[in-house]
Design an enzyme around this catalytic site. Structure first.
Site, PDB file in Angstrom:
ATOM      1  N   ASP A  83       0.863  -1.176   0.000  1.00 33.15           N
ATOM      2  CA  ASP A  83       0.000   0.000   0.000  1.00 33.15           C
ATOM      3  C   ASP A  83       0.904   1.231   0.000  1.00 33.15           C
ATOM      4  OD1 ASP A  83      -2.380   1.618   0.476  1.00 33.15           O
ATOM      5  OD2 ASP A  83      -3.232  -0.181   1.390  1.00 33.15           O
ATOM      6  N   ASP A 106      -2.993   4.639  -2.234  1.00 35.55           N
ATOM      7  CA  ASP A 106      -4.000   5.260  -1.384  1.00 35.55           C
ATOM      8  C   ASP A 106      -4.383   6.658  -1.887  1.00 35.55           C
ATOM      9  OD1 ASP A 106      -5.327   4.862   1.283  1.00 35.55           O
ATOM     10  OD2 ASP A 106      -4.314   6.752   1.716  1.00 35.55           O
ATOM     11  N   GLU A 133      -6.387   4.279  -5.858  1.00 32.05           N
ATOM     12  CA  GLU A 133      -7.673   4.475  -5.195  1.00 32.05           C
ATOM     13  C   GLU A 133      -8.289   5.769  -5.730  1.00 32.05           C
ATOM     14  OE1 GLU A 133      -9.755   4.547  -0.785  1.00 32.05           O
ATOM     15  OE2 GLU A 133      -7.809   5.482  -1.058  1.00 32.05           O
ATOM     16  N   HIS A 167     -11.358  -2.700   3.345  1.00 31.02           N
ATOM     17  CA  HIS A 167     -11.300  -2.383   4.770  1.00 31.02           C
ATOM     18  C   HIS A 167     -12.053  -1.100   5.116  1.00 31.02           C
ATOM     19  CE1 HIS A 167      -8.362   0.010   2.775  1.00 31.02           C
ATOM     20  NE2 HIS A 167      -8.187   0.747   3.848  1.00 31.02           N
ATOM     21  N   ASP A 168     -12.589  -0.411   4.112  1.00 32.26           N
ATOM     22  CA  ASP A 168     -13.315   0.839   4.363  1.00 32.26           C
ATOM     23  C   ASP A 168     -14.830   0.698   4.179  1.00 32.26           C
ATOM     24  OD1 ASP A 168     -10.942   2.281   4.779  1.00 32.26           O
ATOM     25  OD2 ASP A 168     -10.740   2.740   2.650  1.00 32.26           O
TER      26      ASP A 168
END
Ligand code: GLC
Ligand code: CA
Length: 557
Positions: free
Chosen positions: A100, A201, A258, A331-332
């Site tokens: 990440d 990210d 992202e 995970h969000d």
């Protein structure tokens, strides 16, 4: 065939949230050695690439998305040796690993920021975004995405710094070439260790509108919406083309950005085959449908017609021009079976399988979030103390504090869309703490682990896990699924999601029932005869003219 083949187009990616995957030393926190222990499980599932959420040194304000040292491993996850061991074990099994990349911001404990805040003339001052107060207050009205102002006043120098996320996540100043150089060097350093790429990210946020205009104030919010001014900013493509030239082009990597605020048109700019930036983007249009007056904080169900329209648009607009990424969960976001399916005991397994068919028979790279392959569900808790997520706490505080919603309403929202729903420990077995840890987990195990866990599902030939394995194998074996074009059928049906794929004369038909009732379904013309059933979530014969509750079938001809 129109598309060019690429390994990252034919791969299945599995996202690991390290804190919650597997704890190897009993401190209640998942770690790198825990991941290494479970690589055979991933290999058997059919995973090609592992995406590791951040494992770098971090004070943990946002569970690792606040990095204080990009070249060290967070102590609670292990050591650099553990990381290198993990990487070589991944490679030994013929899999790959991507990291990440969190470079929109650092932690406020990163040495760059520690220096930067010391004085106006510090050599690192311009690593971050500092502005003078305006009328004794913040430089503009932007809201932080975690609530409150996006600006924090710093006593030492009498100026404000920008933090689109928490005050402990100051935004880096990408206008500064030294920042960009430092990031590229760091990426290359990881490249030399042998990693296989990056998930990036909030990459769409790197370039900000240099005039920092006030954002629109919606629905009596205390702060304005800065998103139009900090996503897809004026220099973003210049930066990413530079990153590509300086780093990405030197490696055979997979890159996925992202894409907050990214629609199909923007995705073509970031990831078009001729853009020389990234391989693909994540977008959020399908998981952010039907917002309420408080945005994502609601208990709304999604209208299937809208879901179909969004996903189909991405399929057709990127056709032959860019590559899609396919995900339901990360995970969000909450668990897909709770949100788009039905997590009651009667339909959980069937609807989890149906959702897998619906998405992973589309064109794009599949991403599976840990536990999704078991049909793991939302956590369902009424106690705020059971939650751990900074966003959840800040939103709870602001919305109940301002009297907008009651405790009960807010808890219902959190249970529906909160981030911790996806962060409860991976359910490995029916043993204590779901086999995640020998100690006390940092966040509670979902109470349903005795019914939903990997060990039991491995033994059962029609479990969600077994179905995922079959589905991924099927995907891999069929070029029409990997590379075929996409056509939506029955766009107006509120209950059925049906589409066709086609490649060089070979066709596939995918039909999914999104309801708990039987639905009439007439085969489209050309499909009545000579079709072969490739997979389905019901055993035995199909039922003529009908799709059973949450039934999903794939045929070819
Ligand atoms: C991304 C991450 C999220 C994090 C945020 C700030 O959206 O997925 O977990 O809070 O960026 O880094
Ligand atoms: Ca541990």
């Amino acid at each position: 065939m129109r598309e060019r083949r690429a390994w990252w187009k034919e791969s299945v990616v599995y996202q690991i949230y390290p804190r919650s995957f597997r704890d190897s030393n009993g401190d209640g926190i998942g770690d790198l050695n825990g991941i290494t222990e479970r690589l055979d499980y991933l290999k058997e599932l059919g995973v090609d690439v592992i995406w590791l959420s951040p494992v770098y040194q971090s004070p943990g304000d946002d569970n690792g998305y606040d990095i204080s040292n990009y070249r060290e491993i967070q102590q609670e996850f292990g050591t650099m040796e553990d990381f290198e061991h993990l990487l070589s074990e991944v490679h030994r099994r013929g899999m790959k690993l991507i990291m990440d990349l969190v470079v929109n911001h650092t932690s406020d404990e990163h040495p760059w920021f520690q220096e930067s805040r010391k004085s106006r003339s510090n050599p690192y001052r311009d690593f971050y975004i500092w502005k003078e107060p305006v009328n004794g207050g913040p430089p503009n009205n932007w809201a932080s995405r975690f609530r409150g102002s996006a600006w924090e006043y710093d006593q030492a120098t009498g100026m404000y710094y920008l933090h689109i996320y928490s005050p402990k996540q100051p935004d880096l100043n990408w206008e500064n070439p030294r920042v960009r150089r430092a990031v590229y060097d760091m990426m290359e350093w990881w490249g030399k260790k042998g990693i296989d790429g990056f998930r990036m990210d909030v990459i769409s946020m790197l370039s900000k509108d240099p005039s920092y205009p006030d954002g629109e104030i919606k629905d009596g919010n205390p702060y304005g919406d800065g998103q139009p001014y900090y996503t897809n900013g004026p220099r973003i493509h210049e930066f990413l083309k530079e990153m590509n030239r300086e780093v990405l082009s030197k490696f055979d990597w997979m890159t996925v950005g992202e894409g907050v605020g990214v629609g199909p048109k923007e995705a073509l700019a970031y990831a078009g085959y001729d853009s020389h930036e990234l391989n693909m983007m994540f977008h959020f249009e399908h998981v952010e449908l039907n917002p309420g007056p408080y945005g994502k904080w609601n208990t709304n169900r999604v209208d299937l017609r809208e879901l179909k329209a969004v996903l189909s648009q991405w399929q057709t607009q990127l056709e032959g021009r860019a590559w899609n990424s396919l995900f339901w969960e990360n995970h969000d976001y909450p668990r897909a079976v709770s949100r788009f399916g039905d997590d009651s005991p009667a339909w959980r397994e069937m609807s989890a399988k149906m959702l897998a068919v619906c998405l992973y028979m589309m064109k794009g790279t599949p991403y599976i979030y840990q536990g999704q392959e078991l049909g793991m569900t939302n956590m369902h808790s009424q106690n705020l103390e059971d939650f751990r997520d900074i966003e959840t706490f800040r939103v709870y505080q602001e919305m109940t504090g301002r009297g907008l919603v009651s405790h009960e309403e807010m808890m219902a929202y959190i249970n529906h869309t909160g981030r911790d729903n996806a962060r409860t420990p991976m359910q490995w077995s029916s043993a204590r703490q779901a086999g995640f840890t020998e100690g006390t987990p940092w966040i509670g195990v979902n109470a349903n682990y005795r019914e939903i866990n990997a060990e039991d599902e491995k033994m059962c030939s029609n479990s969600v896990l077994a179905f995922y394995k079959r589905l991924l194998k099927l995907r891999r074996s069929k070029d029409v699924i990997l590379y075929g074009s996409y056509r939506l059928l029955l766009p107006d049906s509120p209950s059925l999601f049906v589409y066709e794929r086609e490649l060089d004369g070979e066709r596939a038909l995918i039909a999914c029932n999104f309801t708990s009732m039987e639905q009439a379904f007439a085969l489209p013309s050309g499909w009545e005869a000579n079709r072969e059933r490739l997979i389905g979530n019901y055993e035995g014969e199909e039922k003529n003219g009908i799709l059973r509750p949450y039934e999903a079938i794939v045929w070819r001809c």
